[in-house]
Motif scaffolding. Sequence first.
Motif, mmCIF file in Angstrom:
data_model
loop_
_atom_site.group_PDB
_atom_site.id
_atom_site.type_symbol
_atom_site.label_atom_id
_atom_site.label_comp_id
_atom_site.label_asym_id
_atom_site.label_seq_id
_atom_site.Cartn_x
_atom_site.Cartn_y
_atom_site.Cartn_z
ATOM 1 N N LEU A 294 54.775 42.915 26.536
ATOM 2 C CA LEU A 294 54.116 43.279 27.809
ATOM 3 C C LEU A 294 53.093 42.355 27.914
ATOM 4 O O LEU A 294 52.826 42.013 29.067
ATOM 5 C CB LEU A 294 53.620 44.643 27.587
ATOM 6 N N ILE A 295 52.273 41.795 27.051
ATOM 7 C CA ILE A 295 51.135 40.950 27.336
ATOM 8 C C ILE A 295 51.819 39.562 27.675
ATOM 9 O O ILE A 295 51.385 39.110 28.863
ATOM 10 C CB ILE A 295 50.607 40.690 25.879
ATOM 11 N N GLY A 296 53.039 39.226 27.155
ATOM 12 C CA GLY A 296 53.814 37.917 27.724
ATOM 13 C C GLY A 296 54.260 38.156 29.139
ATOM 14 O O GLY A 296 54.119 36.965 29.777
ATOM 15 N N TYR A 297 54.879 39.550 29.344
ATOM 16 C CA TYR A 297 55.111 39.404 31.041
ATOM 17 C C TYR A 297 53.707 39.275 31.761
ATOM 18 O O TYR A 297 53.880 39.001 32.868
ATOM 19 C CB TYR A 297 55.587 40.751 31.088
ATOM 20 N N ALA A 298 52.875 39.755 31.393
ATOM 21 C CA ALA A 298 51.733 39.956 32.378
ATOM 22 C C ALA A 298 50.943 38.561 32.498
ATOM 23 O O ALA A 298 50.792 38.072 33.629
ATOM 24 C CB ALA A 298 50.502 40.943 31.683
ATOM 25 N N GLN A 299 50.924 37.926 31.249
ATOM 26 C CA GLN A 299 50.268 36.259 31.375
ATOM 27 C C GLN A 299 51.577 35.629 32.055
ATOM 28 O O GLN A 299 50.886 34.795 32.856
ATOM 29 C CB GLN A 299 50.068 35.991 30.113
ATOM 30 N N GLY A 300 52.579 35.889 32.004
ATOM 31 C CA GLY A 300 53.684 35.154 32.654
ATOM 32 C C GLY A 300 53.753 35.265 34.119
ATOM 33 O O GLY A 300 54.376 34.231 34.815
ATOM 34 N N LEU A 301 53.127 36.159 34.689
ATOM 35 C CA LEU A 301 53.000 36.288 36.191
ATOM 36 C C LEU A 301 52.449 35.216 36.695
ATOM 37 O O LEU A 301 52.560 34.738 37.943
ATOM 38 C CB LEU A 301 52.353 37.578 36.530
ATOM 39 N N ARG A 302 51.516 34.587 35.891
ATOM 40 C CA ARG A 302 51.120 33.242 36.244
ATOM 41 C C ARG A 302 51.820 32.334 36.661
ATOM 42 O O ARG A 302 51.717 31.370 37.637
ATOM 43 C CB ARG A 302 49.931 32.808 35.311
ATOM 44 N N TYR A 303 53.116 32.157 36.091
ATOM 45 C CA TYR A 303 54.274 31.535 36.224
ATOM 46 C C TYR A 303 54.580 31.356 38.004
ATOM 47 O O TYR A 303 54.955 30.356 38.508
ATOM 48 C CB TYR A 303 55.340 31.413 35.443
ATOM 49 N N LEU A 304 54.612 32.728 38.363
ATOM 50 C CA LEU A 304 55.144 33.064 39.738
ATOM 51 C C LEU A 304 54.070 32.393 40.535
ATOM 52 O O LEU A 304 54.287 32.545 41.965
ATOM 53 C CB LEU A 304 55.280 34.335 39.805
ATOM 54 N N ARG B 6 64.179 29.005 45.181
ATOM 55 C CA ARG B 6 63.932 30.252 45.779
ATOM 56 C C ARG B 6 63.234 31.195 44.853
ATOM 57 O O ARG B 6 63.359 31.042 43.579
ATOM 58 C CB ARG B 6 65.241 30.999 46.158
ATOM 59 N N ILE B 7 62.557 31.995 45.431
ATOM 60 C CA ILE B 7 61.656 33.022 44.219
ATOM 61 C C ILE B 7 62.556 33.634 43.606
ATOM 62 O O ILE B 7 62.110 33.825 42.208
ATOM 63 C CB ILE B 7 60.858 33.923 45.279
ATOM 64 N N ARG B 8 63.782 34.138 43.776
ATOM 65 C CA ARG B 8 64.631 34.747 42.799
ATOM 66 C C ARG B 8 65.040 34.003 41.730
ATOM 67 O O ARG B 8 65.197 34.449 40.516
ATOM 68 C CB ARG B 8 65.732 35.471 43.646
ATOM 69 N N SER B 9 65.042 32.637 41.893
ATOM 70 C CA SER B 9 65.220 31.682 40.753
ATOM 71 C C SER B 9 64.124 31.725 39.893
ATOM 72 O O SER B 9 64.203 31.756 38.340
ATOM 73 C CB SER B 9 65.593 30.358 41.015
ATOM 74 N N ARG B 10 62.906 31.664 40.410
ATOM 75 C CA ARG B 10 61.696 31.688 39.344
ATOM 76 C C ARG B 10 61.523 33.003 38.849
ATOM 77 O O ARG B 10 61.154 33.159 37.720
ATOM 78 C CB ARG B 10 60.485 31.389 40.314
ATOM 79 N N ALA B 11 61.817 34.065 39.640
ATOM 80 C CA ALA B 11 61.599 35.359 39.054
ATOM 81 C C ALA B 11 62.672 35.521 37.764
ATOM 82 O O ALA B 11 62.467 36.283 36.809
ATOM 83 C CB ALA B 11 62.171 36.686 40.102
#
Length: 478
Positions: A370-380, A388-393
Motif C-alpha cells: 500500500l505504501i509502495g502504491y501510494a508513493q508510486g503515484l509520483r511515477y504517473l 499513453r497513460i494506460r501504458s504508464r498505469a
Amino acid sequence: MTVLTGIVVLLLAAAWTTHHAVIAFRADSETENRLRVVWISLFLVFLLQTFMYHLEGVPRLTDRTVRQLASAHVSILIPVYNEDPGYLKLGLESFLRQTRLPDSVHIVDDGSTSSDYADVRAWWEEAARKAGVATTWQRVLNGGKRHAQAHGVRVSAEADIYITCDSDSCFAPSAIEQVLLPFARPRVQSVAGIVIATNNRVNWLVRVTDLWFVVCQLVDRSGQSALGAVMVNSGPLAAYRADVIRDNLGSYLNETFMGRSVMFSDDSLLTLYAQQRGLTVQQPQAICFTAMPEKWSHFTRMYLRWMRGSTIRSVWRMRYLSPARPAYWLHAMRWLQMVLTQMVVLWLVLVEPLLYGQMPPGSMLVIPFLIGYAQGLRYLSIIRSDERIRSRALTWLMMPLAIVLAWTVLRFLRWYGIFTCARTGWGTRQNGAEVTLGGQSSPPPPEAAAQSTYVRAVDPWDESTLEIRQYRAHTQAP
C-alpha cells in the motif's frame, strides 16, 4: 486531481492496515513491547520522508539572475566508451533541440573498441557548427569515465557550469534551461535532473527498473532536495558550478579505497564535493531519457556497482561531511532506516517464530504494498507524449513486483555489494554496448524522444510565468 485522490485513498488504506496490524500485535503484549521502539522509529522516518518530499520547489527568478543564467557559459561533458552509435547520435541531436542551447559540448571517446564513431562524429561536427555550438571530439587511451571527463574539463576553461551526462543520455527539449534555474541561488553548487527510461516498454525488467528509479528520485531525492542535501546526482543529467569540478580534479582522478583505484561512483563523489561547498538540489522539471538494462545480468552488474560505490561513499561522507550540514544527518538516517528495516524482517521471519512461537500477522504483509502504491503515484506525474497513460498505469501496477524484488533479490545484492565493496572495477560494457537502439521492439525516433516529447514533473513552477518567458528571451537572443 486523480493522482491526489489516489494518494489520499491509498494513505488512508495504509493507515487502516497499520491499525489492524497494531491490534494484532496487542494480542500479545510481549511482542508489542519487543518491537515498540522499532515500529515508532520506522513510522517517524516514513512520516518525515513523506513531509520532506512535498517541500521540493524551485526559486523564482529576478531580472538580475535571468541575465546571469543567460550569460553563463554552459559546457556539456560526454565520456563515450563502447556506446551504441544510435543512442549516441540520439543524445547529441537532443542537445541541438534545446530551448537553451549549450555553449560548448566536449566529447571524449575513451578508447572504445567496438566503434570509432566516424559517421556520428562527421555528422555532429557539422551540425554543431551550423547551430553555433562550440565542440571538441577527442579519442584517448582508455582510462575510465573520470579521466574522460577530465579531458573535457581541460579544454573548456571558459565554462561557468558543467553539465555531466552519459553517452546514452537524451535530453528533453527544456532540460538545459530547467537544470540551470536552481543556480539562481548562489549557495546551490549542483543540480540533479530526473532520469527516465528511453526503452521503457521493451520488457518487464525495464518497466520495473524505470518505476523503481523514478519513484526513488521523486520520493527519496526530492526529500533530500528540500533541505539542499541531495546525496547522489544522476549520471545521465547533472549540473555543477565549474569550480566544484576544477578545484577537485586531482582527488577526483586519484580516489583510492583499501589501496585500489575507484573506477565507479563518480557522480556521488562530485555531489560530495558540491555538498562541502553549499547546497545540492534536484530540479524535477529537468528531464533526461536514458537506456535502462534489458537483461538481468546487465542489471545485476549495474546494481552491484551502485551498492559498492554507495558503501565507499558512505565512509567518505562520515569522514568529510560536517555534522552541521543536513546531508550528514540524512545520511545517518538512511543507514538507521536500512538497519532497522533489516532487523524487523529478520525478527519477524526468524526470531518471533523460532523463539516465541509467534507468526507475523498477515496484515503486515499488506502495508509495504500500500505504501509502495501510494508513493508510486509520483511515477504517473511524469507525462510523456510518446506513451499513453494506460501504458504508464500498467507500469505502476507492477509495483508489487518491484517491492518483492527490493525485499528479496535486491536486498541480498545490496549486502553482497557492501561486503565486496573493495571490488572497484566498472564491470559493464567491456565487450560493447549492452543496450542498442536498433534492438528495441519499437525504438523511439529522435523526434519522439528528443524533440516533440513533452515531459512534465510535479512542481509548482509553471513555464507560462513571466520569469520563464524572460529567461528564454535572453537565452535565445542573437
